[in-house]
Motif scaffolding. Sequence first.
Motif, PDB file in Angstrom:
ATOM      1  N   HIS A 304       0.856  -1.196   0.000  1.00  0.00           N
ATOM      2  CA  HIS A 304       0.000   0.000   0.000  1.00  0.00           C
ATOM      3  C   HIS A 304       0.889   1.241   0.000  1.00  0.00           C
ATOM      4  N   SER A 305       0.376   2.349  -0.524  1.00  0.00           N
ATOM      5  CA  SER A 305       1.105   3.613  -0.547  1.00  0.00           C
ATOM      6  C   SER A 305       0.241   4.738  -0.013  1.00  0.00           C
ATOM      7  N   TRP A 306       0.888   5.731   0.611  1.00  0.00           N
ATOM      8  CA  TRP A 306       0.202   6.899   1.152  1.00  0.00           C
ATOM      9  C   TRP A 306       0.931   8.162   0.695  1.00  0.00           C
ATOM     10  N   ASP A 307       0.184   9.152   0.229  1.00  0.00           N
ATOM     11  CA  ASP A 307       0.738  10.482  -0.020  1.00  0.00           C
ATOM     12  C   ASP A 307       0.640  11.267   1.283  1.00  0.00           C
ATOM     13  N   THR A 308       1.772  11.567   1.896  1.00  0.00           N
ATOM     14  CA  THR A 308       1.771  12.212   3.211  1.00  0.00           C
ATOM     15  C   THR A 308       1.820  13.732   3.063  1.00  0.00           C
ATOM     16  N   PRO A 309       1.447  14.466   4.108  1.00  0.00           N
ATOM     17  CA  PRO A 309       1.556  15.929   4.080  1.00  0.00           C
ATOM     18  C   PRO A 309       2.950  16.424   4.447  1.00  0.00           C
ATOM     19  N   CYS A 310       3.886  15.520   4.696  1.00  0.00           N
ATOM     20  CA  CYS A 310       5.233  15.900   5.138  1.00  0.00           C
ATOM     21  C   CYS A 310       6.095  16.291   3.942  1.00  0.00           C
ATOM     22  N   SER A 311       6.612  17.506   3.983  1.00  0.00           N
ATOM     23  CA  SER A 311       7.414  18.018   2.872  1.00  0.00           C
ATOM     24  C   SER A 311       8.855  17.524   2.958  1.00  0.00           C
ATOM     25  N   SER A 312       9.464  17.320   1.786  1.00  0.00           N
ATOM     26  CA  SER A 312      10.877  16.950   1.734  1.00  0.00           C
ATOM     27  C   SER A 312      11.776  18.183   1.810  1.00  0.00           C
ATOM     28  N   ARG A 313      11.191  19.357   1.642  1.00  0.00           N
ATOM     29  CA  ARG A 313      11.973  20.595   1.702  1.00  0.00           C
ATOM     30  C   ARG A 313      12.395  20.869   3.148  1.00  0.00           C
ATOM     31  N   GLY A 314      13.683  21.101   3.337  1.00  0.00           N
ATOM     32  CA  GLY A 314      14.214  21.338   4.671  1.00  0.00           C
ATOM     33  C   GLY A 314      14.417  20.066   5.475  1.00  0.00           C
ATOM     34  N   ALA A 315      14.108  18.902   4.887  1.00  0.00           N
ATOM     35  CA  ALA A 315      14.267  17.627   5.597  1.00  0.00           C
ATOM     36  C   ALA A 315      15.653  17.059   5.349  1.00  0.00           C
ATOM     37  N   GLU A 316      16.188  16.366   6.356  1.00  0.00           N
ATOM     38  CA  GLU A 316      17.495  15.722   6.211  1.00  0.00           C
ATOM     39  C   GLU A 316      17.402  14.208   6.329  1.00  0.00           C
ATOM     40  N   ALA A 317      16.345  13.707   6.977  1.00  0.00           N
ATOM     41  CA  ALA A 317      16.187  12.266   7.181  1.00  0.00           C
ATOM     42  C   ALA A 317      14.767  11.994   7.661  1.00  0.00           C
ATOM     43  N   ALA A 318      14.445  10.712   7.803  1.00  0.00           N
ATOM     44  CA  ALA A 318      13.143  10.308   8.340  1.00  0.00           C
ATOM     45  C   ALA A 318      13.246   8.867   8.813  1.00  0.00           C
ATOM     46  N   PHE A 319      12.302   8.449   9.636  1.00  0.00           N
ATOM     47  CA  PHE A 319      12.275   7.061  10.084  1.00  0.00           C
ATOM     48  C   PHE A 319      10.838   6.668  10.407  1.00  0.00           C
ATOM     49  N   MET A 320      10.601   5.361  10.435  1.00  0.00           N
ATOM     50  CA  MET A 320       9.297   4.816  10.795  1.00  0.00           C
ATOM     51  C   MET A 320       9.366   4.261  12.206  1.00  0.00           C
ATOM     52  N   ALA A 321       8.296   4.432  12.977  1.00  0.00           N
ATOM     53  CA  ALA A 321       8.200   3.854  14.316  1.00  0.00           C
ATOM     54  C   ALA A 321       6.728   3.600  14.600  1.00  0.00           C
ATOM     55  N   CYS A 322       6.368   2.339  14.738  1.00  0.00           N
ATOM     56  CA  CYS A 322       4.998   1.961  15.091  1.00  0.00           C
ATOM     57  C   CYS A 322       3.971   2.556  14.117  1.00  0.00           C
ATOM     58  N   ASN A 323       4.160   2.288  12.819  1.00  0.00           N
ATOM     59  CA  ASN A 323       3.242   2.717  11.746  1.00  0.00           C
ATOM     60  C   ASN A 323       3.247   4.220  11.499  1.00  0.00           C
ATOM     61  N   ALA A 324       4.160   4.955  12.110  1.00  0.00           N
ATOM     62  CA  ALA A 324       4.159   6.409  11.963  1.00  0.00           C
ATOM     63  C   ALA A 324       5.459   6.897  11.335  1.00  0.00           C
ATOM     64  N   LEU A 325       5.315   7.772  10.354  1.00  0.00           N
ATOM     65  CA  LEU A 325       6.455   8.410   9.715  1.00  0.00           C
ATOM     66  C   LEU A 325       6.874   9.629  10.520  1.00  0.00           C
ATOM     67  N   HIS A 326       8.167   9.730  10.825  1.00  0.00           N
ATOM     68  CA  HIS A 326       8.727  10.872  11.549  1.00  0.00           C
ATOM     69  C   HIS A 326       9.785  11.519  10.660  1.00  0.00           C
ATOM     70  N   VAL A 327       9.563  12.766  10.271  1.00  0.00           N
ATOM     71  CA  VAL A 327      10.475  13.460   9.361  1.00  0.00           C
ATOM     72  C   VAL A 327      11.340  14.432  10.160  1.00  0.00           C
ATOM     73  N   VAL A 328      12.656  14.330   9.953  1.00  0.00           N
ATOM     74  CA  VAL A 328      13.634  15.139  10.679  1.00  0.00           C
ATOM     75  C   VAL A 328      14.055  16.323   9.802  1.00  0.00           C
ATOM     76  N   TYR A 329      13.931  17.542  10.355  1.00  0.00           N
ATOM     77  CA  TYR A 329      14.276  18.763   9.623  1.00  0.00           C
ATOM     78  C   TYR A 329      15.478  19.443  10.269  1.00  0.00           C
ATOM     79  N   ASN A 330      16.155  20.258   9.450  1.00  0.00           N
ATOM     80  CA  ASN A 330      17.327  20.970   9.926  1.00  0.00           C
ATOM     81  C   ASN A 330      17.532  22.187   9.035  1.00  0.00           C
ATOM     82  N   SER A 331      18.588  22.936   9.282  1.00  0.00           N
ATOM     83  CA  SER A 331      18.942  24.061   8.425  1.00  0.00           C
ATOM     84  C   SER A 331      20.016  23.612   7.444  1.00  0.00           C
TER      85      SER A 331
END
Length: 394
Positions: A304-331
């Motif tokens: 299955h695929s999901w279009d998420t509201p999380c932008s890739s702009r300003g993001a440096e990494a991401a990870f999954m934990a318990c069915n949830a996407l967590h996007v890491v941002y930085n400068s």
Amino acid sequence: MVALQVHFLLIPSLMSTMGAAQYVMQDAALLSYIDQRFLSLERRLEKCSQDVVEYVEEFRELSKALLSRLAGLGSDKAELKGQVENLLTRVEHAQRDIDYFGSATDSNACVEVHEDLLKQQLLEEAEEKKRLKLVLNASCDHMLAGIRSLKVVKKTGGKHGSWMKDPGKKHGKIYLLSGSVNNVVLEFANIMAFMENNQTLKARRVPLPLPWEGTGHVISQGFLFYHRHGSLNEIVKFNLQRRTVADQMLLPGAGRVPAYQLSPQTKIDLALDEQGLWALHAEPETGGNIVLTKINAVAMAVEHSWDTPCSSRGAEAAFMACNALHVVYNSPSGGSSRIQCVYDVLGAHTNPGLHFPKRQGGHSTVHYNPKDKQLFAWGDGSQIIYKLHTEKKV
């Protein structure tokens, strides 16, 4: 009298000469006719030859396209079935949107149609959530509430790389994959062996027949999953013990743009959590937002695929934990990393706005280990472990 005799003597000779000339003209006409026929045949043969060449070229192009498309399908029916089901699901979603926008243009029936569509959509969303809970075996009842501390385990390698521990194995082996393009995996007996000085020289070296690209690789149940270097969206499943390629697949829509703006070397980021294997990538069609895909690691097929509201702009990494996407941002210059977008596929309440412990710099990778409930990160050549604080989902 003599002239008369000469005249009579020349008549047969002239007749003979005229007859011969007539035959020569007939032969010339025949030769000209034959020559024209041969020219006609040669033109037709030349055209036929050109047509054959065009047909061969067209067939070759078609064969290349088909072989390229079929390369990732494999022979397993489960994989093909999974891709077809995913395609049908996306077509159904698109059809619903098209039907909605088409009906919304009719002002006379706008209210009635909108109410009917809303009811239908709510029913479909409820059914979809039920189905997803069964598919994901929704046993996760916790969510990330904070990042407690960090530990810099070692500093080895360059700016880009990843390191990890197999959550599906009982052993505590550590794997190091240095660089954004490479084909050698270093295997350490345990974390203590990894931390020793000059232990890199004693590590077991596992060469890969196909090099990796980016830093978004994961290891689970003795298999390394990674994005193949030089390919657009091919994911390779490699058996670390047998040192052989176990399977391959293509991830539709991925590979055209970086998954994260601040980590352009990674086009496809793979992740693990309590529910298995995931793929994270961005697409131009989503405006640069991250697309989340659940993958069946056994069949190497999209579930299955999901279009998420999380932008890739300003993001440096991401990870999954318990069915949830967590996007890491930085400068762009590297500062304090923070989680500013969380997307739970089951719609549970999440807690964005989490900050990493005080540390200046950026991350090349941040991967979750569902067994240890820790984050294994690579930051400016340092291998880091982050301990997590979790709470019950509400």
